[in-house]
Scaffold this motif. Structure first.
Motif, mmCIF file in Angstrom:
data_model
loop_
_atom_site.group_PDB
_atom_site.id
_atom_site.type_symbol
_atom_site.label_atom_id
_atom_site.label_comp_id
_atom_site.label_asym_id
_atom_site.label_seq_id
_atom_site.Cartn_x
_atom_site.Cartn_y
_atom_site.Cartn_z
ATOM 1 N N THR A 260 60.387 -6.612 -9.026
ATOM 2 C CA THR A 260 59.635 -6.852 -7.799
ATOM 3 C C THR A 260 60.315 -7.926 -6.973
ATOM 4 O O THR A 260 60.928 -8.837 -7.521
ATOM 5 C CB THR A 260 58.219 -7.371 -8.104
ATOM 6 N N GLY B 293 57.454 -11.675 -10.168
ATOM 7 C CA GLY B 293 56.100 -11.535 -9.625
ATOM 8 C C GLY B 293 54.973 -11.945 -10.544
ATOM 9 O O GLY B 293 53.819 -11.566 -10.315
ATOM 10 N N ASP C 97 53.244 -13.383 -5.869
ATOM 11 C CA ASP C 97 53.298 -12.936 -7.270
ATOM 12 C C ASP C 97 52.023 -12.151 -7.615
ATOM 13 O O ASP C 97 51.052 -12.693 -8.136
ATOM 14 C CB ASP C 97 53.481 -14.146 -8.206
ATOM 15 N N ASP D 29 57.049 -6.874 -2.814
ATOM 16 C CA ASP D 29 55.859 -7.661 -3.178
ATOM 17 C C ASP D 29 54.674 -7.144 -2.355
ATOM 18 O O ASP D 29 54.147 -7.814 -1.461
ATOM 19 C CB ASP D 29 56.110 -9.143 -2.887
HETATM 20 MG MG MG Z 1 59.361 -12.604 -6.833
#
Ligand code: MG
Ligand code: AMP
Length: 407
Positions: free
Chosen positions: A185, A252, A259, A228
């Motif tokens: 991610t 993340g 996150d 994200d």
């Molecule tokens: Mg990240």
């Protein structure tokens, strides 16, 4: 935050064994056997020759030498795959090739170099004495019928594969391969080969994880780099939770604004067993499950993901397949090792053997973003938390990388 030991205990309570399947010999590479493989016949299967030569009665060769050869009558030939059915009598010999059945009546084979060799006139000069049993591989000397050749839960290498073939097994019961989803991610990630605009970095973790999963015997069913973005994450994860046994994410799972991984896991019904382990690198490690699916969230720094896989995920894949635990070695440090007061400290390093001891040294690059610390390393060193740094001569845990060797 929980300790490494507590986290390992929690994981062990949630591991399940994968189902089994029967597969053909050609697909066996890297699998873990789920049956004892038993010898259905002795090995060697019959007395056979270890040399190209002549099957003889050893008593006929007494006194034979280069100077005083003894003549024997060659009455036939036995070769691998074409045994002779002739019964050998006194004064006779039978040409007998490597692997060929030793004819009845013979009790030794003399190598061709100690004879005059095959001749059309049917006479062979024997130029050395051979004792009874010489150059004969005796039926059952290696393996008896019903001996266990390979124990259940052994991981297949060339040794096991060839033994299965040698005993006629063309199908073997094995653990299924874990079906694994991996994803990375981050809005900053671009693929190698693409233009690297300001603030972007190349995605390296997914390539590393894909290789590690396959090396561990898993099958990567789904892989993707995801922004994200909650919707994109939810869509990938909900499918992965249906189709896969194990989900591994990279990035993340920290405290950053973007996150989202941990929250999405939990929104989708994943039960969190822990988040944050007293370790460096990789503190925000997430572990959860949903029914019999296991989920690991590895922090995105490349070394956190790499060491996180080796220390946490690989042992789980092994156990899912029934493979025994890979033991840690104990190494003697050469040089200092900076410990953390409260966290277990892992670093890539090198280990080698000197005068019967495993000596080791950590990489000089200690940052979790320093991916090149893995280049040339053959192990991960692990030190328990403590106030004092470890010194040269102290012992330390060594996790030898499965594809490396003590150099
Ligand atoms: Mg990240
Ligand atoms: P995160 O855990 O998402 O906060 O990421 C921590 C650090 O790892 C950041 O510097 C990220 O840019 C980097 N990172 C995250 N994912 C990857 C990846 N797939 N490949 C290389 N670096 C990554």
């Amino acid at each position: 935050m929980i300790s490494v030991d507590e986290a390992k205990k929690i994981i062990s309570e949630h591991i399940f064994q994968l189902d089994t399947e029967i597969i053909s010999l050609t697909d066996l590479s890297g699998r873990v056997i789920y049956q004892d493989v038993v010898a259905t016949f002795p090995s060697p299967r019959f007395d056979n020759s270890a040399m190209d030569g002549f099957a003889v009665r050893s008593s006929d060769t007494i006194g034979a030498s280069k100077e005083n050869p003894i003549k024997l009558k060659n009455i036939g030939s036995s070769s691998a795959g074409s045994p002779s059915s002739i019964n050998l009598s006194q004064g006779e010999c039978i040409q007998c090739m490597t692997g060929a059945k030793v004819p009845k009546g013979a009790d030794a084979v003399i190598m061709v170099e100690q004879t005059s060799g095959y001749s059309d006139n049917g006479t062979v000069k024997i130029m050395a004495e051979v004792p009874p049993g010489k150059n004969i591989r005796v039926e059952g000397e290696e393996i008896k019928k019903t001996d266990i050749l390979i124990k259940k839960y052994t991981r297949i290498t060339a040794s096991e594969l060839s033994v299965c073939a040698a005993f006629g097994y063309n199908k073997i019961k094995v653990s299924k391969k874990p079906k694994v989803a991996i994803f990375a991610t981050g809005n900053e990630l671009v693929e190698p080969g693409e233009e690297l605009k300001e603030g972007k970095i190349y995605n390296s973790n997914l390539y590393m994880l894909s290789e590690l999963v396959q090396n561990a015997g898993g099958s990567v069913l789904m892989q993707n780099v995801i922004k994200d973005d909650k919707r994109a994450l939810r869509s990938f994860l909900s499918k992965a939770l249906i189709d896969c046994d194990l989900i591994i994410s990279s990035g993340g799972v920290s405290m950053g604004r973007y996150d989202h991984v941990r929250n999405i896991f939990m929104d989708l019904g994943v039960k969190e067993h822990f988040w944050k382990v007293a370790q460096k690198p990789g503190k925000p490690l997430f572990f959860g499950s949903e029914n019999d699916k296991l989920i690991f969230g590895l922090p995105g720094n490349p070394i956190s993901s790499f060491i996180g896989f080796m220390e946490w995920v690989l042992p789980v894949i092994d156990q899912m397949m029934g493979s025994p635990e890979r033991p840690y070695l104990s190494g003697v440090l050469q040089g200092d090792f900076q410990r953390d007061k409260i966290k277990f400290r892992y670093l890539f390093g090198n280990a080698w053997v000197d005068q019967g001891k495993v000596l080791c040294r950590p990489s000089k690059k200690i940052g979790s973003h320093m991916l090149t610390s893995a280049l040339g390393a053959n192990c991960i060193l692990g030190a328990t938390p403590g106030d004092e740094d470890l010194k040269s001569g102290d012992s330390i845990q060594v996790n030898l990388l499965p594809w490396a060797y003590l150099s």
